[in-house]
Design an enzyme around this catalytic site. Sequence first.
Site, PDB file in Angstrom:
ATOM      1  N   ASN A   1      -5.063  -2.055  -4.287  1.00 33.47           N
ATOM      2  CA  ASN A   1      -6.250  -2.127  -3.433  1.00 33.47           C
ATOM      3  C   ASN A   1      -6.049  -1.229  -2.216  1.00 33.47           C
ATOM      4  OD1 ASN A   1      -8.763  -2.869  -2.541  1.00 33.47           O
ATOM      5  ND2 ASN A   1      -8.196  -4.944  -1.928  1.00 33.47           N
TER       6      ASN A   1
ATOM      7  N   GLU B   1     -11.228  -4.605   2.277  1.00 29.72           N
ATOM      8  CA  GLU B   1     -10.509  -5.419   1.299  1.00 29.72           C
ATOM      9  C   GLU B   1     -11.385  -6.543   0.742  1.00 29.72           C
ATOM     10  OE1 GLU B   1      -9.207  -3.782   3.659  1.00 29.72           O
ATOM     11  OE2 GLU B   1      -7.072  -3.388   3.363  1.00 29.72           O
TER      12      GLU B   1
ATOM     13  N   HIS C   1      -5.201  -9.084   3.876  1.00 24.38           N
ATOM     14  CA  HIS C   1      -4.093  -9.258   4.816  1.00 24.38           C
ATOM     15  C   HIS C   1      -4.559  -9.539   6.240  1.00 24.38           C
ATOM     16  CE1 HIS C   1      -4.271  -4.691   5.857  1.00 24.38           C
ATOM     17  NE2 HIS C   1      -5.329  -5.011   5.160  1.00 24.38           N
ATOM     18  N   ARG C   2      -5.633  -8.856   6.662  1.00 22.91           N
ATOM     19  CA  ARG C   2      -6.052  -9.024   8.058  1.00 22.91           C
ATOM     20  C   ARG C   2      -6.675 -10.391   8.319  1.00 22.91           C
ATOM     21  NH1 ARG C   2      -4.306  -4.753  10.143  1.00 22.91           N
ATOM     22  NH2 ARG C   2      -4.489  -2.784   9.031  1.00 22.91           N
TER      23      ARG C   2
ATOM     24  N   ASP D   1     -10.589  -2.053  12.257  1.00 26.01           N
ATOM     25  CA  ASP D   1      -9.597  -3.013  11.768  1.00 26.01           C
ATOM     26  C   ASP D   1      -9.167  -3.982  12.871  1.00 26.01           C
ATOM     27  OD1 ASP D   1      -9.786  -1.907   9.329  1.00 26.01           O
ATOM     28  OD2 ASP D   1      -7.795  -0.985   9.288  1.00 26.01           O
TER      29      ASP D   1
ATOM     30  N   LYS E   1       0.371  -6.568   1.964  1.00 26.15           N
ATOM     31  CA  LYS E   1      -0.332  -5.278   1.852  1.00 26.15           C
ATOM     32  C   LYS E   1       0.139  -4.308   2.938  1.00 26.15           C
ATOM     33  CE  LYS E   1      -4.917  -3.594   0.720  1.00 26.15           C
ATOM     34  NZ  LYS E   1      -5.146  -2.378   1.465  1.00 26.15           N
TER      35      LYS E   1
ATOM     36  N   ASP F   1       0.807  -1.219   0.000  1.00 23.61           N
ATOM     37  CA  ASP F   1       0.000   0.000   0.000  1.00 23.61           C
ATOM     38  C   ASP F   1       0.843   1.274   0.000  1.00 23.61           C
ATOM     39  OD1 ASP F   1      -2.172  -1.599  -0.082  1.00 23.61           O
ATOM     40  OD2 ASP F   1      -3.161  -0.777   1.692  1.00 23.61           O
TER      41      ASP F   1
END
Length: 656
Positions: A92, A344, A389-390, A316, A415, A49
């Site tokens: 993204n 995402e 990613h999370r 998040d 990311k 990112d």
Amino acid sequence: MPSLDLPPLSYAAGTAKLPGSKSISNRMLLLAAMAEGVTEIHDLLDSDDTRVMLTALASLGIGLESKGANCWRVRGAGGVFPVKQGELFMGNAGTAIRPLTAALALSGGQYRLSGVQRMHERPIGDLVDGLRQIGCDVRYAGKEGYPPLEIMPASVKLAAPIRVRGDVSSQFLTALLMALPLTSETAVIELTTELISKPYIEITLNLMARFGVQVEREGWQRFTIPGRQRYRSPGVLHVEGDASAASYFLAAGAIGGGPVRVEGVGKNSIQGDVRFADALAAMGAQIVWGENFIAASAPATGKLKAFDLDLNHIPDAAMTLAVAALFADGKSVLRNIASWRVKETDRIAAMANELRKLGATVEEGTDSLAVSPAPSLRSHVAIDTYDDHRMAMCFSLVALGGVPVRINDPGCVAKTFPHYFDAFAQITAPVIAIDGPSASGKGTVAQRVAKALGFHFLDSGALYRLTALAAMKADVSLDDEAGVAAIAATLPAEFRNDRIFLSGEDVTEAIRSEAVGNGASKIAVYPAVRAALLDRQRAFRRFPGLVADGRDMGSVVFPDAPVKVFLTASAEARALRRYKQLIEKGMPDNMRPLLQDIVKDLEARDARDAARPVAPLKQLPDADLVDTTTLNIDQAVAAVMDRVRRRLPFFNPPVA
Ligand code: DC
């Protein structure tokens, strides 16, 4: 890498260094690009990112200079972007496309912004509506309300307040706030709805203030940017550690015993996601707040409590709570998380799917998620990560339930956190620390145990030997502590297929010479040398695990190792082994020292090792003694494996 198999884990403890915050990194880059003067940004996140943002800024004519790892000098344009035409690919990265859209709409040029397919499914209509109200010419190149976007030059009028929604993404407001000072006119933004994720707006306002622009705020409804303000570089800036990324480690500490300490964020952090630690505290975890760290340990009772929380302020980090809920004592409810649907991936749906695979009962609401843990976690589940990613980072925590878990497409962590799984291994991968005096046979035993378990192997003595050899080759005196420490810090050593290389040269045999051994013993007493080798030794800790052999593996390098063995033998037995080795090596009778001299030599060395002030050799209270005086190698290996099985009951080693 198509998938990553995490072994069953039974504990987590140690320290994690966090990468720079994504939210702060991308905001600072854009502000620095629009500011007057040069900004030097330290500890910038290096990830997909931020690369998207850097590439975009470079193509817009911003001077960027890399000053080594994670440090960039940004030559600000002192206003709008100099390049007036461009096609920008935004991947993204929401933190790139939203604020750049606003900044470019005010730059008087012609631009096209697009991203990956998922980016074209993430709404941006509220921001475009806001920009159109002041005369900006922003058009949809694809579906109405979504990227890709086309931006044309336009004349901007700021007569009336800009009215914008704040209930889909707070990034629309962030984008407007950051871009409007480009006009130098007074600008007013009014929210037409409740604002979500408020702490992210605080990050925005805080960073704008550091660049000299003040915003007047009335509640969370109305924001005024008084005119004639310009961004001015504050000079040097440091990016805080990523508080969202901290959540995985803190949760690991709460689930896996801890303490796990994250460094790079603390009680004065400007990131809202540090409040994740409060949610963990509500689950009963023990939290310690420092200036530049947060630490988490399991509840004193040992069991995490179920929770029912409004998590709008930490969208998040809240994902991490959904997985932590698997370890709670009942049904947990995550409320007010509607923004998950436009991230995402649709994170509410994705989370529900994957938690169910593990046996949990999940109720999916439009803006909530309820998770009831299964009596026992399903083992060997393959978790899909949805290019998010999370999802990948959250579900690594499942292994702490003592079950093996497979993470599909683990590379998506790039990311925001390219080295996440290495960092996770640093606090969870089992370390078997084998310490003991010289000639106790621990090197051979440790290597055999590593092979049997399929673990990595660290021969820490070799690092001291390599340092001594490198110093000798570079003509650095072994009496020069600072000089030798400098060599240790940048040692060009490599361990490959049981061979050891120094600057590409195979030195496997060379480091075993008497001269190098004596040199190693000499430099091993220097605190600066030991400190220089510390991180290097810790980096050997990777999945599925590590067997480390030396003098201070259990005491200094891996104090949280779940298995510590003190391997020793009587001085006579060790002397006899060394004596036999000398014969095997073909040393002639008249050259060989007398057995009793070897005994004396070993006893003197033991005394010296035990008496030295730094990292002395001693059996720790939590180490298991394995006395090999009467054991052969096979028996010694079996004795260590027995300790491993007892100390790691969850771990199912393929016992040899
Ligand atoms: O285990 P070895 O003989 O290869 O070790 C070489 C030297 O390094 C020895 O003098 C002890 C020292 N050493 C140390 O101080 N700490 C370690 N963890 C490993 C070795």
